[in-house]
Design a protein around this motif. Structure first.
Motif, PDB file in Angstrom:
ATOM      1  N   ALA A 124      -1.655   6.435  -0.655  1.00  0.00           N
ATOM      2  CA  ALA A 124      -1.103   5.249   0.139  1.00  0.00           C
ATOM      3  C   ALA A 124      -0.409   5.152   1.133  1.00  0.00           C
ATOM      4  O   ALA A 124      -0.094   4.281   2.181  1.00  0.00           O
ATOM      5  CB  ALA A 124      -0.021   4.841  -0.772  1.00  0.00           C
ATOM      6  N   LEU A 125       0.727   6.221   1.622  1.00  0.00           N
ATOM      7  CA  LEU A 125       1.423   5.960   3.058  1.00  0.00           C
ATOM      8  C   LEU A 125      -0.409   6.148   4.405  1.00  0.00           C
ATOM      9  O   LEU A 125      -0.054   5.542   5.269  1.00  0.00           O
ATOM     10  CB  LEU A 125       2.150   7.180   3.241  1.00  0.00           C
ATOM     11  N   PRO A 126      -0.701   6.807   4.274  1.00  0.00           N
ATOM     12  CA  PRO A 126      -2.171   7.300   5.364  1.00  0.00           C
ATOM     13  C   PRO A 126      -3.162   5.673   5.337  1.00  0.00           C
ATOM     14  O   PRO A 126      -3.467   4.866   6.163  1.00  0.00           O
ATOM     15  CB  PRO A 126      -3.531   8.557   5.179  1.00  0.00           C
ATOM     16  N   ALA A 127      -2.993   5.156   4.259  1.00  0.00           N
ATOM     17  CA  ALA A 127      -4.002   3.413   3.893  1.00  0.00           C
ATOM     18  C   ALA A 127      -2.897   2.223   4.850  1.00  0.00           C
ATOM     19  O   ALA A 127      -3.295   1.658   5.371  1.00  0.00           O
ATOM     20  CB  ALA A 127      -3.817   3.693   2.000  1.00  0.00           C
ATOM     21  N   ALA A 128      -2.429   2.685   4.027  1.00  0.00           N
ATOM     22  CA  ALA A 128      -0.912   1.364   4.524  1.00  0.00           C
ATOM     23  C   ALA A 128      -0.788   1.778   6.415  1.00  0.00           C
ATOM     24  O   ALA A 128      -0.842   0.715   6.961  1.00  0.00           O
ATOM     25  CB  ALA A 128       0.211   1.757   3.892  1.00  0.00           C
ATOM     26  N   MET A 129      -1.282   2.844   6.718  1.00  0.00           N
ATOM     27  CA  MET A 129      -1.192   3.217   8.334  1.00  0.00           C
ATOM     28  C   MET A 129      -2.190   2.360   8.989  1.00  0.00           C
ATOM     29  O   MET A 129      -2.030   1.637  10.277  1.00  0.00           O
ATOM     30  CB  MET A 129      -0.474   4.333   8.629  1.00  0.00           C
ATOM     31  N   ILE A 130      -3.029   2.263   8.147  1.00  0.00           N
ATOM     32  CA  ILE A 130      -4.261   1.420   8.304  1.00  0.00           C
ATOM     33  C   ILE A 130      -4.251   0.456   8.215  1.00  0.00           C
ATOM     34  O   ILE A 130      -4.802  -0.093   9.493  1.00  0.00           O
ATOM     35  CB  ILE A 130      -5.579   2.498   7.714  1.00  0.00           C
ATOM     36  N   ALA A 131      -4.265   0.284   7.881  1.00  0.00           N
ATOM     37  CA  ALA A 131      -3.594  -1.322   7.669  1.00  0.00           C
ATOM     38  C   ALA A 131      -2.583  -1.838   8.484  1.00  0.00           C
ATOM     39  O   ALA A 131      -3.316  -2.961   9.355  1.00  0.00           O
ATOM     40  CB  ALA A 131      -3.307  -1.736   6.220  1.00  0.00           C
ATOM     41  N   GLY A 132      -1.542  -1.131   8.522  1.00  0.00           N
ATOM     42  CA  GLY A 132      -0.880  -2.074   9.360  1.00  0.00           C
ATOM     43  C   GLY A 132      -0.979  -2.219  11.164  1.00  0.00           C
ATOM     44  O   GLY A 132      -0.451  -2.462  11.669  1.00  0.00           O
TER      45      GLY A 132
ATOM     46  N   SER B  74     -17.366   7.942  -5.775  1.00  0.00           N
ATOM     47  CA  SER B  74     -16.737   8.085  -7.070  1.00  0.00           C
ATOM     48  C   SER B  74     -15.601   7.068  -7.341  1.00  0.00           C
ATOM     49  O   SER B  74     -15.465   6.427  -7.085  1.00  0.00           O
ATOM     50  CB  SER B  74     -16.194   9.638  -6.305  1.00  0.00           C
ATOM     51  N   SER B  75     -15.764   7.440  -8.775  1.00  0.00           N
ATOM     52  CA  SER B  75     -15.010   5.948  -9.490  1.00  0.00           C
ATOM     53  C   SER B  75     -13.554   6.218  -9.353  1.00  0.00           C
ATOM     54  O   SER B  75     -12.772   5.498  -9.286  1.00  0.00           O
ATOM     55  CB  SER B  75     -15.283   5.919 -10.752  1.00  0.00           C
ATOM     56  N   ALA B  76     -13.243   7.324  -9.112  1.00  0.00           N
ATOM     57  CA  ALA B  76     -11.681   7.566  -9.243  1.00  0.00           C
ATOM     58  C   ALA B  76     -11.506   8.930  -7.837  1.00  0.00           C
ATOM     59  O   ALA B  76     -12.251   9.385  -7.701  1.00  0.00           O
ATOM     60  CB  ALA B  76     -11.490   8.046 -10.531  1.00  0.00           C
ATOM     61  N   PRO B  77     -10.524   8.256  -7.636  1.00  0.00           N
ATOM     62  CA  PRO B  77     -10.256   9.799  -6.275  1.00  0.00           C
ATOM     63  C   PRO B  77      -9.908  11.033  -6.745  1.00  0.00           C
ATOM     64  O   PRO B  77      -9.795  11.493  -8.422  1.00  0.00           O
ATOM     65  CB  PRO B  77      -8.703   9.317  -5.506  1.00  0.00           C
ATOM     66  N   PRO B  78     -10.642  12.048  -6.106  1.00  0.00           N
ATOM     67  CA  PRO B  78      -9.905  13.606  -6.293  1.00  0.00           C
ATOM     68  C   PRO B  78      -8.973  14.181  -6.827  1.00  0.00           C
ATOM     69  O   PRO B  78      -7.702  13.901  -6.834  1.00  0.00           O
ATOM     70  CB  PRO B  78     -10.673  14.606  -5.102  1.00  0.00           C
TER      71      PRO B  78
ATOM     72  N   LEU C   9      -9.589   0.263   0.497  1.00  0.00           N
ATOM     73  CA  LEU C   9     -10.844   1.488  -0.284  1.00  0.00           C
ATOM     74  C   LEU C   9     -10.052   2.137  -0.198  1.00  0.00           C
ATOM     75  O   LEU C   9     -10.436   3.712  -1.498  1.00  0.00           O
ATOM     76  CB  LEU C   9     -11.467   1.270   0.896  1.00  0.00           C
ATOM     77  N   PHE C  10      -9.061   2.878   0.344  1.00  0.00           N
ATOM     78  CA  PHE C  10      -8.664   4.142   0.383  1.00  0.00           C
ATOM     79  C   PHE C  10      -7.489   4.357  -0.098  1.00  0.00           C
ATOM     80  O   PHE C  10      -6.866   5.162  -0.156  1.00  0.00           O
ATOM     81  CB  PHE C  10      -8.737   4.059   2.125  1.00  0.00           C
ATOM     82  N   GLN C  11      -6.604   3.210  -0.792  1.00  0.00           N
ATOM     83  CA  GLN C  11      -4.818   3.325  -1.274  1.00  0.00           C
ATOM     84  C   GLN C  11      -5.049   4.292  -2.339  1.00  0.00           C
ATOM     85  O   GLN C  11      -4.267   5.481  -2.192  1.00  0.00           O
ATOM     86  CB  GLN C  11      -4.916   2.058  -1.915  1.00  0.00           C
ATOM     87  N   PRO C  12      -6.890   4.568  -2.938  1.00  0.00           N
ATOM     88  CA  PRO C  12      -6.567   5.821  -4.134  1.00  0.00           C
ATOM     89  C   PRO C  12      -6.569   7.361  -3.321  1.00  0.00           C
ATOM     90  O   PRO C  12      -5.625   8.519  -4.003  1.00  0.00           O
ATOM     91  CB  PRO C  12      -7.366   5.479  -4.728  1.00  0.00           C
ATOM     92  N   LEU C  13      -6.720   7.100  -2.470  1.00  0.00           N
ATOM     93  CA  LEU C  13      -6.448   8.841  -1.485  1.00  0.00           C
ATOM     94  C   LEU C  13      -5.362   8.896  -0.724  1.00  0.00           C
ATOM     95  O   LEU C  13      -5.296  10.222  -1.059  1.00  0.00           O
ATOM     96  CB  LEU C  13      -7.580   8.641  -0.917  1.00  0.00           C
TER      97      LEU C  13
ATOM     98  N   PRO D  89      -5.539   7.940  10.789  1.00  0.00           N
ATOM     99  CA  PRO D  89      -5.459   8.110   9.851  1.00  0.00           C
ATOM    100  C   PRO D  89      -6.406   7.687   8.380  1.00  0.00           C
ATOM    101  O   PRO D  89      -6.032   8.516   7.707  1.00  0.00           O
ATOM    102  CB  PRO D  89      -4.313   6.709   9.161  1.00  0.00           C
ATOM    103  N   MET D  90      -7.841   6.976   9.325  1.00  0.00           N
ATOM    104  CA  MET D  90      -8.632   7.170   8.539  1.00  0.00           C
ATOM    105  C   MET D  90      -9.118   8.443   8.754  1.00  0.00           C
ATOM    106  O   MET D  90      -9.628   8.287   7.467  1.00  0.00           O
ATOM    107  CB  MET D  90      -9.374   5.776   9.987  1.00  0.00           C
ATOM    108  N   GLY D  91      -9.330   9.057   9.503  1.00  0.00           N
ATOM    109  CA  GLY D  91     -10.215  10.676   9.936  1.00  0.00           C
ATOM    110  C   GLY D  91      -9.075  10.952   9.090  1.00  0.00           C
ATOM    111  O   GLY D  91     -10.226  11.464   7.932  1.00  0.00           O
ATOM    112  N   ARG D  92      -7.669  11.432   8.373  1.00  0.00           N
ATOM    113  CA  ARG D  92      -7.569  11.526   7.597  1.00  0.00           C
ATOM    114  C   ARG D  92      -7.512  12.016   6.129  1.00  0.00           C
ATOM    115  O   ARG D  92      -8.129  12.826   5.293  1.00  0.00           O
ATOM    116  CB  ARG D  92      -5.950  11.773   8.194  1.00  0.00           C
TER     117      ARG D  92
END
Length: 232
Positions: free
Chosen positions: A81-89, A212-216, A75-79, A144-147
């Motif tokens: 990549a690193l914070p999204a990977a931190m959420i997953a990890g 939104s269909s695309a990240p800002p 869900l968050f990877q487009p916003l 990172p979810m908050g970020r």
């Protein structure tokens, strides 16, 4: 953000919350008597079905935490990549910690059912310690979810700050819990922002209709003017 991914993430997160409330907070509090092995064994013997349901609920936490971790990455990877990977990890690590904690209570229940109980109180104390210390990784997945919530055009910025505060509260509470006796009230207060932020996030994921269909777009740097060509 994909509406379908948002709904699936919300369902996984809701499952995580419900399984956690049922197993760790409601059922275990009825079975585990801190400091009293005889009462804990008696509770497991008298309420074996309830204890089994508690173990099953904890397994539900493991599954839904893992699914939510992967879905939040998608869900968050487009916003970012690193914070999204931190959420997953961090989410997957926390899922593994809960699995280990569940192994202790499952072993305690199996031994009581077999009529040859292992040190049941020790098993439950190890379970409690795993949940408490595992809060570090639960907090680290909220930060990172908050970020990324702060970056999202679809989610309120206030929610992002609440999630960051809640994540920091979980990390701090893991230290506070063992620094002094009688800190239950403090650790409970530290977890309040996380609880608020999580349920608000679940609500947005499940019920927000348009995403939104695309990240800002990233801000563009001013173009450096090209030097004019010298006259020939």
């Amino acid at each position: 953000m994909s509406p379908r991914t948002a709904r699936l993430t919300g369902l996984a997160y809701l499952g995580l919350a419900l399984f956690g409330l049922l197993g760790h907070l409601i059922i275990q509090s009825r079975l585990y008597v801190a400091g009293d092995a005889a009462a804990t064994i008696a509770g497991l013997s008298a309420h074996g079905t309830l204890a089994g349901l508690g173990v099953a609920a904890d397994v539900g936490v493991v599954v839904t935490q893992a699914l939510a971790a992967v879905l939040f990455f998608r869900l968050f990877q487009p916003l970012g990549a690193l914070p999204a990977a931190m959420i997953a990890g961090f989410g997957l690590i926390n899922s593994m910690i809960v699995l280990v904690a569940t192994m202790f209570t499952a072993a305690a229940l199996a031994s009581v059912r077999a009529g040859d109980p292992v040190p049941v109180l020790l098993m439950y104390e190890l379970n409690t310690a795993a949940w408490t210390l595992g809060g570090v990784f639960f907090g680290l997945w909220l930060i990172p979810m908050g970020r990324l919530t702060l970056r999202s055009p679809d989610l309120p910025r206030l929610l992002g700050w609440i999630l960051i505060a809640g994540g920091a509260g979980y990390v701090i509470s893991a230290f506070v819990a063992y620094l002094a006796a009688g800190t239950t009230t403090v650790t409970t207060v530290l977890a309040v922002p996380a609880s608020i932020g999580e349920f608000v996030m679940i609500g947005f994921l499940l019920f927000k209709r348009r995403w939104s269909s695309a990240p800002p777009a990233a801000p563009r740097l001013p173009l450096t003017p090209r030097p004019s060509s010298a006259p020939r």
